[in-house]
Design an enzyme around this catalytic site. Sequence first.
Site, mmCIF file in Angstrom:
data_model
loop_
_atom_site.group_PDB
_atom_site.id
_atom_site.type_symbol
_atom_site.label_atom_id
_atom_site.label_comp_id
_atom_site.label_asym_id
_atom_site.label_seq_id
_atom_site.Cartn_x
_atom_site.Cartn_y
_atom_site.Cartn_z
ATOM 1 N N LEU A 41 0.880 -1.162 0.000
ATOM 2 C CA LEU A 41 0.000 0.000 0.000
ATOM 3 C C LEU A 41 0.919 1.214 0.000
ATOM 4 O O LEU A 41 1.913 1.235 0.728
ATOM 5 C CB LEU A 41 -0.873 0.040 1.254
ATOM 6 N N ASP A 42 0.591 2.213 -0.781
ATOM 7 C CA ASP A 42 1.399 3.427 -0.818
ATOM 8 C C ASP A 42 1.507 4.050 0.563
ATOM 9 O O ASP A 42 0.641 3.862 1.416
ATOM 10 C CB ASP A 42 0.765 4.458 -1.760
ATOM 11 N N HIS A 43 2.545 4.830 0.751
ATOM 12 C CA HIS A 43 2.776 5.590 1.981
ATOM 13 C C HIS A 43 1.536 6.384 2.382
ATOM 14 O O HIS A 43 1.173 6.450 3.552
ATOM 15 C CB HIS A 43 3.979 6.516 1.722
ATOM 16 N N SER A 45 -1.634 5.751 1.501
ATOM 17 C CA SER A 45 -2.854 4.944 1.493
ATOM 18 C C SER A 45 -2.953 4.201 2.813
ATOM 19 O O SER A 45 -1.962 4.000 3.500
ATOM 20 C CB SER A 45 -2.838 3.950 0.330
#
Length: 190
Positions: A41-43, A45
């Site tokens: 998961l992105d930073h 998100s």
Amino acid sequence: MLVLLNKPYGVLSQFSDRSQPPKRTLAEFGLPPDVYAAGRLDHDSEGLLVLTDDGALAHRLTDPRHKQPKTYWVQVEGAPQAEHLQALRDGVALNDGPTRPAQVRMLDPAPQLWPRDPPVRVRKTVPDAWLELQITEGRNRQVRRMTAAVGLPTLRLVRVAIGDWRLDALAPGQWRAEATTNARPSRSRR
């Protein structure tokens, strides 16, 4: 072993960071030893992150050939119209190629989620809405790029499910171990 974590906003999906200044990582959550993230998961998100010590399971979850469904709640800027939703359902042309068709629906009322720190910016003159979006790929920042491509920039992104595994009532930073007998991803219906 299988662990479900509610990854908070601003945390990397890895256990270490060599950047300066260092960012928050999974190391701060007291996770069992020898597990690693099956996907990312992105930073910026939030939500469900599956961790495992089972390489075959991690492969089934992350290899796009398995079409593992991932479900997101997405707060977007703007007022989605039928044509926006249909474009997402049909698949969106991105710079790295077209996406697979997605399942999408409006969430009304908005989901009741924990507050985000820092909060999402609020612009009283610009409407926003929540979508539930299910994809079977996992490209870099795919959901954000898809919504932007149809004219609905993402404001907040929360993954709520991977296959049959759901976030349920886990608060940000909380995790739970699942029995390995439950460690089978669902089969995609596509």
